[in-house]
Design a protein around this motif. Structure first.
Motif, PDB file in Angstrom:
ATOM      1  N   LEU A  51      -5.295   4.805 -13.205  1.00 58.96           N
ATOM      2  CA  LEU A  51      -5.168   4.924 -11.751  1.00 58.96           C
ATOM      3  C   LEU A  51      -6.290   4.220 -11.003  1.00 58.96           C
ATOM      4  N   ALA A  52      -7.518   4.359 -11.505  1.00 56.44           N
ATOM      5  CA  ALA A  52      -8.702   3.887 -10.779  1.00 56.44           C
ATOM      6  C   ALA A  52      -8.614   2.440 -10.296  1.00 56.44           C
ATOM      7  N   PRO A  53      -8.078   1.507 -11.090  1.00 59.35           N
ATOM      8  CA  PRO A  53      -8.050   0.120 -10.625  1.00 59.35           C
ATOM      9  C   PRO A  53      -7.239  -0.098  -9.346  1.00 59.35           C
ATOM     10  N   ASN A  54      -6.317   0.797  -9.056  1.00 58.50           N
ATOM     11  CA  ASN A  54      -5.435   0.597  -7.904  1.00 58.50           C
ATOM     12  C   ASN A  54      -5.712   1.533  -6.734  1.00 58.50           C
ATOM     13  N   ILE A  55      -6.727   2.400  -6.853  1.00 58.81           N
ATOM     14  CA  ILE A  55      -7.007   3.365  -5.780  1.00 58.81           C
ATOM     15  C   ILE A  55      -7.848   2.723  -4.679  1.00 58.81           C
ATOM     16  N   ASP A  56      -7.399   2.852  -3.453  1.00 59.91           N
ATOM     17  CA  ASP A  56      -8.178   2.454  -2.285  1.00 59.91           C
ATOM     18  C   ASP A  56      -8.942   3.689  -1.810  1.00 59.91           C
ATOM     19  N   MET A  57     -10.168   3.837  -2.277  1.00 67.76           N
ATOM     20  CA  MET A  57     -10.941   5.033  -1.956  1.00 67.76           C
ATOM     21  C   MET A  57     -11.287   5.106  -0.476  1.00 67.76           C
ATOM     22  N   ALA A  68       0.577  -2.426  -6.887  1.00 67.17           N
ATOM     23  CA  ALA A  68       0.452  -1.824  -5.561  1.00 67.17           C
ATOM     24  C   ALA A  68      -0.865  -1.058  -5.465  1.00 67.17           C
ATOM     25  N   LYS A  69      -1.384  -0.912  -4.261  1.00 64.88           N
ATOM     26  CA  LYS A  69      -2.583  -0.136  -4.020  1.00 64.88           C
ATOM     27  C   LYS A  69      -2.212   1.295  -3.632  1.00 64.88           C
ATOM     28  N   LEU A  70      -3.022   2.246  -4.089  1.00 63.46           N
ATOM     29  CA  LEU A  70      -2.757   3.656  -3.863  1.00 63.46           C
ATOM     30  C   LEU A  70      -3.693   4.227  -2.799  1.00 63.46           C
ATOM     31  N   ILE A  71      -3.108   4.819  -1.770  1.00 63.28           N
ATOM     32  CA  ILE A  71      -3.862   5.616  -0.804  1.00 63.28           C
ATOM     33  C   ILE A  71      -3.603   7.076  -1.174  1.00 63.28           C
ATOM     34  N   LEU A  72      -4.601   7.744  -1.699  1.00 65.68           N
ATOM     35  CA  LEU A  72      -4.424   9.113  -2.176  1.00 65.68           C
ATOM     36  C   LEU A  72      -4.784  10.091  -1.059  1.00 65.68           C
ATOM     37  N   VAL A  73      -3.839  10.947  -0.706  1.00 61.97           N
ATOM     38  CA  VAL A  73      -4.027  11.878   0.402  1.00 61.97           C
ATOM     39  C   VAL A  73      -3.768  13.292  -0.118  1.00 61.97           C
ATOM     40  N   ARG A 133       0.851  -1.188   0.000  1.00 63.30           N
ATOM     41  CA  ARG A 133       0.000   0.000   0.000  1.00 63.30           C
ATOM     42  C   ARG A 133       0.891   1.244   0.000  1.00 63.30           C
ATOM     43  N   VAL A 134       0.717   2.078  -1.012  1.00 59.73           N
ATOM     44  CA  VAL A 134       1.532   3.284  -1.166  1.00 59.73           C
ATOM     45  C   VAL A 134       0.650   4.513  -1.011  1.00 59.73           C
ATOM     46  N   ALA A 135       0.994   5.366  -0.063  1.00 60.10           N
ATOM     47  CA  ALA A 135       0.278   6.630   0.121  1.00 60.10           C
ATOM     48  C   ALA A 135       0.974   7.722  -0.668  1.00 60.10           C
ATOM     49  N   VAL A 136       0.197   8.492  -1.427  1.00 56.81           N
ATOM     50  CA  VAL A 136       0.723   9.607  -2.207  1.00 56.81           C
ATOM     51  C   VAL A 136       0.162  10.888  -1.611  1.00 56.81           C
TER      52      VAL A 136
END
Length: 508
Positions: free
Chosen positions: A192-198, A244-249, A177-180
């Motif tokens: 991007l959408a397939p990997n975003i953890d909303m 990898a999964k994306l945690i968008l901040v 899990r990668v936070a950006v």
């Protein structure tokens, strides 16, 4: 697409013209300015650059406790001092407070267990108008393109760090899990959408949403997230760690500005959401002498009254941010940040401190680039230190592809069906946003902001290889032993321990 193999030669020029007319992609965009006419504008277009527009944030304060955790009852005590708590970072011993009482800082400073009270900062981290070098827009969704996502040929940075060779070992970032932490994001971008953890993603910017909302193609956040973990789905680009999964901040406004405290809130949130890696392609150079603008004044007024000197503020802000980054690393998060774009030699000029790259536990990344890569993709040297990149023995841990605008020629080249000036292809190509649902946009940009995501992607691959969990000290050690040691042997001012190498990182 999970099991496909990419040979090293397929990183560049495998089908230079074959797909040019098959995807409904508009390739009739105007060419960028010739490089001979671009030197001044290109210099201002470096993203992730620090900016002199730093001011105290009116009526907003950062409170530090004497210990690592906030004392019990602090919120009530701050309220009694006419403060309204906006955030309690209990784990790091930091709180943020709003107060319109001019005496608040003095009152709060007397509370038992309080170490200091300093003003929050507003910083213009980047100008989104400057970063839009040149854009591409996608109209329609094509079928999967086998071994070649449509614009993968443009991603020379992946070739430089041997990303495809790493993928061929079976390591693609699964379980990480990668936070950006960045500005707004294109939440429905097909790459991007397939990997975003909303559920884990969050916005800390007052008055804005998580999604990018400025008109035109841009989105610094989408660009960095795409380099890290764009899905390998046969559409446009591929991230260094495509599973990898994306945690968008969102910690910056879409306009590129943001409060110092929002970044601290974002780090705490990402840590508590189980991020394995945090990427911060952001940077502020704080003056060690503590001279700041005061946003209670008038920005157009050149009088000295608009300058506030507060050396203690610099020292305490450093402590506050280092507490937060230390909390992240102690909880298993590898934190990576861009080194900055002032071409500053940290071995000589010590008048500024660069944050967050200079904070405790943060891995700082300088930028590398080719010069005229498009003219000879197979043999061009891709590891020149970028002309704008900060450097210094204690300021840089590693280098990674960030792009540059130094190639002087005006040749026009076609790569992967895209026709542009050769120097443009030396920039980093990744996702953007044009606010049109279902329409994918992309653009080139330059900066240590683009370098950090390459390194973050490699860190994600390392952690994935280890089973999805790894101590940050172990990640740092693996990055060190696997990096290509450029420059002087050992840690040097330009490349740190070396330019990251994804293949060696997952095979050594």
């Amino acid at each position: 697409m999970d099991n496909k193999k990419l040979t090293p030669t397929k990183l560049v020029l495998p089908v230079m013209f074959a797909f040019a007319g098959l995807f409904g992609c508009s390739q009739d965009n105007e060419l960028a300015e010739p490089s001979s006419q671009l030197s001044q504008s290109a210099t201002s277009a470096v993203t992730g650059a620090t900016n002199s527009k730093i001011s105290f944030r009116s009526k907003h304060y950062i409170v530090l406790s004497t210990g690592e955790k906030l004392p019990a009852g602090l919120a009530n005590n701050l309220a009694a001092a006419n403060g309204q708590v906006t955030s309690l970072m209990t784990e790091a011993g930091v709180a943020t407070v709003y107060s319109d009482d001019p005496a608040f800082a003095a009152k709060a400073g007397k509370i038992a267990g309080v170490r200091s009270v300093v003003r929050d900062l507003n910083i213009q981290w980047f100008n989104p108008e400057d970063e839009k070098i040149i854009t591409l827009e996608d109209f329609g969704t094509p079928p999967a393109s086998g071994d070649n996502d449509r614009y993968f040929d443009l991603q020379w940075g992946h070739a430089a760090i041997k990303a495809s060779e790493a993928w061929n070992t079976g390591v693609r970032g699964e379980g990480v899990r990668v936070a950006v932490l960045d500005s707004g994001f294109d939440l429905d971008h097909p790459d991007l959408a397939p990997n975003i953890d909303m559920a884990a993603s969050k916005n800390f910017v007052v008055g804005e949403q998580l999604g990018y909302a400025l008109p035109g193609v841009g989105s610094h956040g989408s660009h960095t997230a795409g380099t890290i973990a764009a899905a390998d789905n046969g559409i446009g680009i591929i991230g260094v760690a495509p599973q990898a999964k994306l945690i968008l901040v969102k910690v910056l406004r879409d306009s590129g500005s943001g409060a110092f405290s929002w970044i601290m809130d974002g780090i705490i949130h990402a840590t508590n959401q189980g991020a394995d890696v945090i990427n911060m392609s952001i940077g502020a150079a704080l003056p060690r002498n503590g001279k700041f603008l005061d946003d209670n004044g008038t920005p157009d007024d050149p009088s000295d009254d608009f300058i506030v000197s507060d050396t203690k503020a610099t020292q305490e802000l450093l402590v506050a941010l280092s507490r937060v980054t230390s909390y992240a690393t102690k909880n298993g998060v590898t934190v990576i940040a861009s080194a900055g774009n002032e071409a500053n030699d940290g071995n000589v000029d010590k008048s500024l401190v660069h944050l967050p790259s200079g904070s405790t536990g943060v891995i700082s990344i300088s930028a590398t680039a080719p010069r005229g890569w498009a003219l000879n993709p197979y043999s061009t040297f891709m590891d020149h230190l970028a002309s704008y990149s900060n450097y210094g023995t204690s300021d840089v841990h590693f280098a990674a592809p960030g792009g540059d605008y130094q190639y002087p020629g005006n040749e026009i080249v076609t790569i992967g069906g895209v026709r542009q000036y050769a120097y443009v292809f030396d920039y980093v190509f990744s996702a953007g946003s044009n606010l049109a649902p279902g329409t994918a946009s992309y653009y080139w940009s330059v900066g240590t902001s683009m370098a950090a995501p390459h390194a973050t992607g490699v860190a994600a691959l390392i952690i994935s290889k280890n089973g999805g969990s790894m101590n940050p000290a172990q990640v740092l050690a693996k990055l060190r032993e696997s990096a290509d040691d450029l420059g002087k042997p050992g840690r040097d001012p330009q490349y740190g321990y070396g330019r990251v190498n994804a293949f060696r990182a997952v095979t050594n």
